[in-house]
Scaffold this active site. Structure first.
Site, PDB file in Angstrom:
ATOM      1  N   GLU A  75       0.726  -1.358   0.134  1.00  0.00           N
ATOM      2  CA  GLU A  75       0.163  -0.019   0.232  1.00  0.00           C
ATOM      3  C   GLU A  75       0.964   1.368   0.059  1.00  0.00           C
ATOM      4  O   GLU A  75       0.408   2.199  -0.460  1.00  0.00           O
ATOM      5  CB  GLU A  75      -0.955   0.056   1.233  1.00  0.00           C
ATOM      6  CG  GLU A  75      -2.135  -1.006   1.215  1.00  0.00           C
ATOM      7  CD  GLU A  75      -3.190  -0.757   0.082  1.00  0.00           C
ATOM      8  OE1 GLU A  75      -3.415   0.686  -0.092  1.00  0.00           O
ATOM      9  OE2 GLU A  75      -3.823  -1.659  -0.746  1.00  0.00           O
ATOM     10  N   SER A 341     -45.575 -33.306  29.370  1.00  0.00           N
ATOM     11  CA  SER A 341     -45.485 -34.011  30.492  1.00  0.00           C
ATOM     12  C   SER A 341     -44.213 -33.772  31.332  1.00  0.00           C
ATOM     13  O   SER A 341     -44.006 -34.300  32.412  1.00  0.00           O
ATOM     14  CB  SER A 341     -45.439 -35.382  30.165  1.00  0.00           C
ATOM     15  OG  SER A 341     -46.819 -35.931  29.754  1.00  0.00           O
TER      16      SER A 341
END
Length: 676
Positions: A75, A341
């Protein structure tokens, strides 16, 4: 000469004009980086990151040298020699842009890119480039080169929602920036040119091609040797599966919700230590996902949840669905479903507190309650049965009869006392689990059976610290005190263990461990549950569909039991077996004294109620119950070292061995039916 002077003056005027559009330089500060929240398991292992950046700030000194150099190589090769702007680079970019007939190359230095990320919009205009250059000069004046590079690495965008090199390394490689390799560094450095287009999880070939360019640039600059470059090119980086799609994010979301109530606003990086066990979390995710992938379609099941708690309420694993990427709704903590249940243990506990015991007999036969005719799952009836057999086989008619005997309000009181927070309807059908609850709250309520009767509050955050180590929060014990008399714990253990031995959960087992639990199936097979426990873990599995449509006969005894058993067996590997601390009930001794024993198991340290090794525990019958509404005073409660501390009373608990109105059976049937 005059033209040159006028040109310089014009340029200075443009720069001055653009400078007026910026905030006053003397008031300019670098915007504070959004805080990161690192979520850790109980062993300090990273589970997830949260926050706008998705990763903690890192220092250059902690990074491998080739990582920042990779960015410089590709860069801004003259980073350490320019003053924030690079005239040579700008001229080169200008020539290429003219040749290309548009904005082809930016020519920005790392400092200019940082200025753009910190202060400016992403528009690509001459005006913005001038402002970028002015701000770059200011940054170079105020900060050192290493400070600028460090700011850059912590702020730049790497695609896929990752800001900063730490977040990107975690995102793409599954580890922190401190541990990146040369090929991984090349991937990261190559990303900043076009983070969305070159993201390796979306465009692996494009990312690899760009990484090769970075490696070559690093070799040319002498940042890596020829051998290192050759090795990096021969063994390119491999990305990991997207961590944001992992089911651990259900737990991470739950942590974030709890964090807001724990410490409030967050303005700096923090580390949140949780009660979660990363290994158990992975086991839970795999057990649920694999079962649904293999058998979900056959059973007509689209979703599921799994929650596992230590008996003290610490959440060890929480999975809120089969695929976080497809649905972020947390079914473990937020979905209210009928437990069927699986709710019956609260019914039976209310019956025990009203004077019954596991050997008490009730009639399993058809019943009609004002036109409501509940039936057993298999549509068969056994006649007179003990409560142990009725619970283990999940006989609906017996549960309804017990509910009518003790009264629906008593059942609601028991469930709320053990930790059910949802609203419950006090009507006859409550005995069959028709009021909706979340998986987390009902699993937490079962914890009292696993720890000898102490109510718990589910907890997930243990400690919160800042990045500098300052302690912001330390969890303290949060328990509800004793909610079940130890005698009734032994009775409930006995009845629910039978569910795994001869009842509806016969396929469930944890070899070498005492285990107990209860299956649950709601109306028309819309919900299937199994919740079971050992002295080590309490775990619950729910399966169903988000639209509440019926499954293809998924019941608590099939797929949920299979998932639970796979998880629990793996979770107990290598853990020395310990008995259930409440022991088991063995009827009444001489003089009607109730007897419980632990079958020769050693006592469980730290939990109240465990009997000594190989010793039968005889508990004297308590006195007659006090008038309605009075608490039952207990003076025999003695906590183990560091264990849960019980309070002085259990609200409205009946006396063991004294027959109250429940024992009269059908005599008070209509009183219970119409009087509550």
């Amino acid at each position: 000469m005059i033209a040159t002077v006028w040109g310089v003056a014009a340029g200075a005027g443009v720069i001055a004009y653009q400078a007026t559009k910026l905030p006053p330089i003397d008031a300019l500060t670098v915007p504070k980086r959004p805080p990161n929240i690192a979520i850790l398991d109980e062993n300090g292992v990273m589970l997830a990151n949260r926050g706008d950046t998705g990763g903690a700030a890192v220092r250059i000194a902690d990074l491998p040298p080739y990582l920042p150099k990779a960015f410089i190589a590709i860069e801004d090769r003259r980073f350490f020699s320019h003053v924030g702007i690079d005239p040579q680079g700008m001229l080169r970019a200008l020539i290429r842009n003219i040749a290309g007939g548009g904005m082809v190359q930016g020519g920005s230095t790392l400092t200019q890119q940082l200025a753009k990320n910190l202060f400016l919009t992403q528009e690509r205009t001459v005006s913005r480039k001038i402002q970028e250059a002015i701000l770059a000069l200011w940054l170079e004046h105020k900060y050192s080169k290493n400070q600028i590079l460090e700011l850059y690495l912590n702020r730049v965008y790497f695609g896929s929602g990752a800001y900063g090199v730490e977040a990107a390394a975690e995102k793409y490689f599954g580890h922190g920036a401190r541990n990146v390799t040369v090929p991984e560094a090349a991937i990261l450095a190559g990303l900043v040119k076009a983070p969305t287009r070159l993201a390796p999880n979306r465009n692996p070939s494009g990312a690899a091609e760009r990484a090769c360019q970075v490696v070559e640039a690093m070799r040319q600059e002498g940042f890596v040797t020829d051998a290192m470059a050759a090795l990096a090119l021969a063994h390119p980086a491999k990305t990991v599966r997207d961590q944001n799609a992992s089911a651990v994010n259900y737990a991470a979301d739950f942590v974030m919700d709890a964090l807001d109530d724990t410490i409030g606003a967050i303005d700096e990086d923090i580390a949140v230590s949780t009660t979660l066990d990363g290994g158990l979390q992975a086991l839970a995710e795999a057990a649920l996902a694999d079962a649904l992938d293999r058998k979900g379609a056959a059973f007509g099941v689209g979703q599921g949840a799994l929650v596992a708690l230590a008996p003290d309420g610490a959440i060890k694993a929480l999975v809120g669905g089969r695929n976080y990427a497809e649905s972020q709704f947390d079914r473990a903590a937020s979905a209210k479903r009928q437990p069927g249940s699986a709710f019956k243990p609260f019914v039976y506990l209310a019956a025990l507190e009203a004077g019954l015991n596991p050997d008490s007999v009730r009639e399993d036969a058809p019943i009609n309650v004002k036109g409501w005719q509940p039936e057993n799952y298999a549509h068969e009836y056994f006649g007179p049965v003990s409560l142990t057999k009725a619970l283990s086989l999940s006989l609906n008619t017996v549960a309804v009869r017990l509910g009518l005997e003790v009264g629906p309000k008593a059942i609601v009181r028991v469930a709320h006392r053990l930790g059910i927070a949802s609203d419950l309807s006090a009507n006859p059908s409550i005995a069959l689990g028709t009021s909706e609850v979340t998986p987390l709250e009902i699993v937490a309520a079962y914890a009292a059976f696993a720890n000898s009767g102490i109510g718990v509050q589910p907890q997930i955050i243990s400690r919160v610290k800042t990045a500098s180590g300052k302690l912001l929060y330390q969890r303290k014990g949060a328990r509800n005190g004793r909610v079940i008399d130890p005698n009734y714990v032994a009775m409930m253990n006995t009845m629910m263990q039978e569910t795994l031995l001869t009842g509806t959960a016969r396929k469930a087992s944890v070899p070498g461990w005492q285990a107990a639990g209860k299956t649950g199936t709601s109306q028309e097979f819309r919900d299937a549950w199994f919740i079971g426990y050992t002295s080590h873990l309490v775990a619950g599995v729910w399966l169903g569909n988000d639209d509440n449509s019926p499954t293809k006969k998924a019941s608590g005894g099939n797929l949920p039991v299979e998932i639970w058993s796979r998880f629990m067996r793996s979770a107990h590997n290598g853990v020395p077996p310990q008995p259930l601390p409440g022991g088991f009930w063995h009827g009444f001794g001489p003089g009607g004294v109730p007897v419980a024993e632990n079958n020769g198991w050693p006592s469980l340290p730290g939990l109240f109620g465990a009997p000594p090794a190989s010793q039968v525990r005889q508990v004297a019958a308590p006195p007659a119950p006090p008038p309605e509404g009075w608490p039952v005073q207990r003076n025999d409660a003695r906590p183990g070292p560091g264990g849960p501390v019980p309070p002085a009373d259990i609200p409205n608990a009946g006396a063991l061995g004294h027959k109250q109105r429940a024992q009269s059976g059908m005599q008070n049937f209509f009183d219970a039916l119409f009087g509550g």
